[in-house]
Design a protein around this motif. Structure first.
Motif, PDB file in Angstrom:
ATOM      1  N   ARG A 124      19.658 -49.586  53.290  1.00  0.00           N
ATOM      2  CA  ARG A 124      20.560 -48.436  53.288  1.00  0.00           C
ATOM      3  C   ARG A 124      21.180 -48.162  51.924  1.00  0.00           C
ATOM      4  NH1 ARG A 124      21.966 -50.509  58.464  1.00  0.00           N
ATOM      5  NH2 ARG A 124      23.685 -51.720  57.581  1.00  0.00           N
ATOM      6  N   LEU A 125      21.333 -49.202  51.103  1.00  0.00           N
ATOM      7  CA  LEU A 125      22.123 -49.047  49.879  1.00  0.00           C
ATOM      8  C   LEU A 125      21.294 -48.903  48.611  1.00  0.00           C
ATOM      9  CD1 LEU A 125      25.109 -51.459  50.594  1.00  0.00           C
ATOM     10  CD2 LEU A 125      24.879 -49.016  51.058  1.00  0.00           C
ATOM     11  N   GLY A 126      19.987 -48.949  48.699  1.00  0.00           N
ATOM     12  CA  GLY A 126      19.183 -48.604  47.533  1.00  0.00           C
ATOM     13  C   GLY A 126      18.661 -49.780  46.735  1.00  0.00           C
ATOM     14  N   ARG A 127      18.007 -49.447  45.619  1.00  0.00           N
ATOM     15  CA  ARG A 127      17.249 -50.430  44.855  1.00  0.00           C
ATOM     16  C   ARG A 127      18.107 -51.433  44.096  1.00  0.00           C
ATOM     17  NH1 ARG A 127      13.203 -46.838  41.422  1.00  0.00           N
ATOM     18  NH2 ARG A 127      15.146 -45.669  41.149  1.00  0.00           N
ATOM     19  N   ARG A 128      19.382 -51.146  43.924  1.00  0.00           N
ATOM     20  CA  ARG A 128      20.239 -52.101  43.214  1.00  0.00           C
ATOM     21  C   ARG A 128      20.585 -53.303  44.081  1.00  0.00           C
ATOM     22  NH1 ARG A 128      25.258 -48.925  41.560  1.00  0.00           N
ATOM     23  NH2 ARG A 128      25.921 -50.945  40.734  1.00  0.00           N
ATOM     24  N   VAL A 129      20.237 -53.237  45.360  1.00  0.00           N
ATOM     25  CA  VAL A 129      20.444 -54.365  46.276  1.00  0.00           C
ATOM     26  C   VAL A 129      19.076 -54.910  46.672  1.00  0.00           C
ATOM     27  CG1 VAL A 129      21.437 -55.145  48.453  1.00  0.00           C
ATOM     28  CG2 VAL A 129      22.534 -53.298  47.170  1.00  0.00           C
ATOM     29  N   THR A 130      18.834 -56.178  46.374  1.00  0.00           N
ATOM     30  CA  THR A 130      17.584 -56.822  46.757  1.00  0.00           C
ATOM     31  C   THR A 130      17.888 -58.012  47.659  1.00  0.00           C
ATOM     32  OG1 THR A 130      17.609 -58.201  44.763  1.00  0.00           O
ATOM     33  CG2 THR A 130      16.400 -56.124  44.652  1.00  0.00           C
ATOM     34  N   VAL A 131      16.877 -58.441  48.397  1.00  0.00           N
ATOM     35  CA  VAL A 131      17.010 -59.578  49.304  1.00  0.00           C
ATOM     36  C   VAL A 131      16.027 -60.654  48.881  1.00  0.00           C
ATOM     37  CG1 VAL A 131      16.816 -60.377  51.691  1.00  0.00           C
ATOM     38  CG2 VAL A 131      17.745 -58.105  51.212  1.00  0.00           C
ATOM     39  N   ASP A 132      16.511 -61.872  48.731  1.00  0.00           N
ATOM     40  CA  ASP A 132      15.656 -63.015  48.407  1.00  0.00           C
ATOM     41  C   ASP A 132      15.770 -64.019  49.549  1.00  0.00           C
ATOM     42  OD1 ASP A 132      14.253 -65.148  47.400  1.00  0.00           O
ATOM     43  OD2 ASP A 132      15.095 -65.011  45.389  1.00  0.00           O
ATOM     44  N   ALA A 133      14.693 -64.146  50.313  1.00  0.00           N
ATOM     45  CA  ALA A 133      14.700 -65.050  51.466  1.00  0.00           C
ATOM     46  C   ALA A 133      14.342 -66.478  51.089  1.00  0.00           C
ATOM     47  CB  ALA A 133      13.722 -64.542  52.527  1.00  0.00           C
ATOM     48  N   ALA A 134      13.934 -66.708  49.837  1.00  0.00           N
ATOM     49  CA  ALA A 134      13.465 -68.033  49.418  1.00  0.00           C
ATOM     50  C   ALA A 134      14.631 -68.955  49.084  1.00  0.00           C
ATOM     51  CB  ALA A 134      12.528 -67.901  48.219  1.00  0.00           C
TER      52      ALA A 134
END
Length: 702
Positions: A124-134
């Protein structure tokens, strides 16, 4: 200050006289540039002199200016690990992340973990927020703090890392302070206590540029800073800390960062204390600034009765683990001689300037009410009260879960689990096995510990572990390989535990911890169907039958929870208990008959009393340690993948040291015993392998 590169000579006015030569034109430009540069230097010198005079005048000259460096806007990355509901609030977390994105400057956000709520926020908040599941997590889903810090320190594209709870709203003050600190030409570490706000009635405007009231009126940052704040309760105050540091790849402190469970207390204050004690960085205490606040008391939102699944009781044992780690690592719980710190500075703001003054201790306790204060209304040091708690904590850790509870939590939709069994001599191999399963997203595994040391080690590493009370004592550290008396005793534990799990209604994939997984074999094994027992073949000849006598490997097999399999396993356990050998011959003699009398083909046997079919698994898919010389290949992983291997067994080799050397040298290793972390894509595997050649046989402590 005017930058000379932005100025040029004015063009001649229309109708005016042009200079008589290009030389005169150039001379005029140079003269103007020189005058502008001189004026700029004079202004800068005067401004610096006034600033120094003002700083020296404050507080009788006790405040000082730290060295300054580049004035470029720093790249700031905010790291956080959102908690899933009901422990966390998706609405508050999204509001917090939006406040981070609204900060001025070059700010990006990395959400750690694989929870659906994190992915939804990022979407929802765009490319400046990423998720790292590692990120390494305990079996309850709680992330490990040392894994979070390691991920932040691997942020090569960031100048400053910020670590904050996922529900703390940050104000622009933090970016202003960090920009000021970025000019310091030394490594530093900032710590600040956020404000605990009971009620918060404001929202960010749609474009995220400013805060508004319920009626839509804009709220100034000054008004936000003036919101009355409550003190933190001592048991939850660790979550209120905001920490940040520059030079991400440089060490934060001397020593090892323990495997604290994130959000379960002690780890933030422990880290701040160790950074301060190590004196490897300047430490800035910015608790006097309002950098952020939490919009509701943690005590009212954290449900101690249920974990992420609602099936396992969470809470006290995870906090006990962190207290235990804080007590045995570093100097956090020791009363060291008081001395003046050479690296600690208090940060205060006066007008638009940030002033630094030497400090003797952190002021975090000023924002916390201790249990003693709540009970008696008196004062007291948070540090002293917490030390009493920690010093009285027993140096042991236990999971409050029975075998049936662990199985209910771990089992997949087919009620299947993976079982690993290990003792103290194989605990690094155990963690390599567990790291590999985590990497493959295989979460339906449990561990049986053969001794108390391995049990406690597994608890601190976040593994779903049970202790077998009947396991043999005095298990040899280096001489418990195939053929030894120790091996014979240990293997009989495995069949007993498997039988117990089968009786509870769960299918079991027994996998020795020296089995390396390339892919998850569970779907394939489950497809073999009911009344079928799938086992690895130990036959090393590449041609001929693979189910010859004593060629069934009891270190990797899949057993279904059906009557035929349970009856056969009961026969195996009884046969093994009466035998002076290991359990492995009992598997073959019971199901395939002595000398193979129950063989029905080159890869199958049929147990006559139960009609249980025993399938010897295809060795291209499930190779043993002697098949096709795979372990001697230049690139074991590529060779095995071409064959379509699900796993490869590191057997047919004697001795723990030789086994470790072979597995690490071929690159089939996913665990760093020094940092107690699973190796990730962002880990420095090259330097780890180099380190591993020197420390391969050194035993890590608890």
């Amino acid at each position: 200050m005017l930058l000379t590169s932005h100025h040029r000579c004015a063009p001649p006015r229309r109708g005016g006289r042009r200079p008589r030569s290009g030389v005169a034109d150039l001379a005029g430009c140079l003269l103007l540039l020189a005058l502008v540069a001189a004026a700029a230097v004079f202004c800068l010198s005067s401004s610096s002199s006034r600033a120094r005079s003002r700083l020296q005048h404050e507080d009788g000259g006790s405040r000082e200016t730290l060295p300054s460096g580049s004035g470029a806007t720093p790249r700031v990355t905010i790291f956080s690990a959102p908690r899933p509901a009901p422990e966390g609030s998706p609405a508050r977390q999204e509001l917090a992340v939006r406040s981070w994105l609204a900060l001025p400057g070059n700010v990006s956000v990395v959400l750690l973990g694989a929870h659906a709520s994190s992915l939804a926020i990022a979407g929802r908040l765009g490319r400046r927020v990423t998720v790292d599941a590692a990120i390494d997590s305990a079996f309850t889903g709680t992330p490990f703090f040392h894994s979070i810090v390691a991920r932040a320190q691997a942020a090569s594209d960031s100048d400053i890392c910020v670590l904050v709870d996922a529900e703390i709203i940050l104000l622009p003050e933090i970016v202003n302070a960090l920009a000021h600190l970025s000019k310091v030409d030394r490594d530093w570490f900032l710590v600040a206590m956020s404000r605990n706000i009971t009620e918060f009635h404001y929202q960010l405007a749609d474009n995220g540029s400013h805060w508004v009231q319920a009626d839509g009126k804009t709220v100034s940052f000054r008004k936000l800073r003036e919101i009355p704040a409550d003190k933190w309760a001592s048991e939850s105050s660790d979550k209120g800390l905001i920490v940040a540091w520059n030079s991400p790849s440089s060490p934060l402190h001397a020593g090892v960062l323990p495997s604290f469970l994130y959000g379960r207390g002690a780890h933030n204050r422990w880290l701040a204390h160790e950074v301060l004690s190590s004196e490897m960085r300047l430490v800035f205490d910015a608790s006097g600034l309002v950098l952020g606040f939490y919009p509701e008391s943690f005590s009212s939102m954290y449900d101690m009765s249920a974990s992420k699944s609602g099936r396992l009781p969470a809470g006290s044992w995870e906090y006990s683990v962190n207290c235990h780690l804080a007590a045995i690592y570093g100097s956090y719980c020791y009363q060291l001689p008081r001395r003046h710190s050479t690296v600690l500075h208090k940060v205060v703001k006066q007008s638009e300037d940030y002033l630094f003054s030497k400090a003797h201790e952190l002021t975090l306790s000023d924002f916390v009410i201790s249990k003693k204060e709540k009970a008696h209304g008196g004062g007291g040091s948070l540090r002293r009260n917490e030390n009493v708690c920690l010093s009285g904590h027993p140096h042991s850790s236990n999971l409050p879960y029975s075998l049936s509870m662990l199985l209910e939590h771990a089992a997949d939709k087919n009620r299947s689990v993976v079982l690993g069994v290990a003792g103290v001599s194989y605990r690094d191999m155990l963690m390599n096995w567990a790291c590999r399963l985590r990497h493959l997203r295989v979460t339906n595994f449990i561990v049986c510990a053969l001794d108390h040391e391995t049990y406690e080690f597994s608890v601190l590493q976040g593994l779903p572990v049970l202790r077998d009370p009947l396991s043999p004592k005095n298990v040899s550290f280096d001489d418990c390989h195939f053929g030894t008396k120790c091996f014979q005793q240990v293997t009989k534990v495995k069949s007993r535990i498997v039988l117990e799990i089968l009786k509870l209604g769960y299918n079991v994939l027994l996998s020795d911890v020296d089995v390396y997984w390339f892919d998850n074999p569970m779907p394939f094994l489950y497809s073999l169907g009911p009344a079928t027992f799938g086992a690895q073949s130990d036959e090393y000849n590449e041609t001929g039958p693979i189910n010859l006598p004593r060629r069934l490997n009891s270190g990797f097999y899949f057993a279904r929870s059906d009557n035929a399999t349970i009856t056969a396993m009961q026969m195996i356990v009884k046969h093994a208990s009466d035998s002076g050998l290991s359990e492995q011959p009992s598997f073959y003699d019971v199901m395939c008959g002595k000398n193979g009398t129950n063989r029905i083909s080159d890869d199958k046997c049929l147990e006559p009393n139960t009609n249980l079919t025993v399938v010897f698994l295809n060795r291209d898919l499930f190779p043993n340690g002697a098949y096709k010389g795979l372990w001697e290949k230049h690139d074991v992983q590529s060779t095995c993948k071409k064959l379509g291997c699900f796993i490869i067994h590191n057997n047919w080799i004697n001795g723990r040291k030789k086994k470790l050397r072979r597995q690490m040298s071929t690159g089939l290793w996913d665990y760093d015993p020094t940092s107690r972390l699973c190796l990730k894509d962002w880990s420095d595997r090259g330097s780890f392998r180099l380190m591993g050649q020197f420390h391969l046989f050194e035993d890590t402590d608890r």
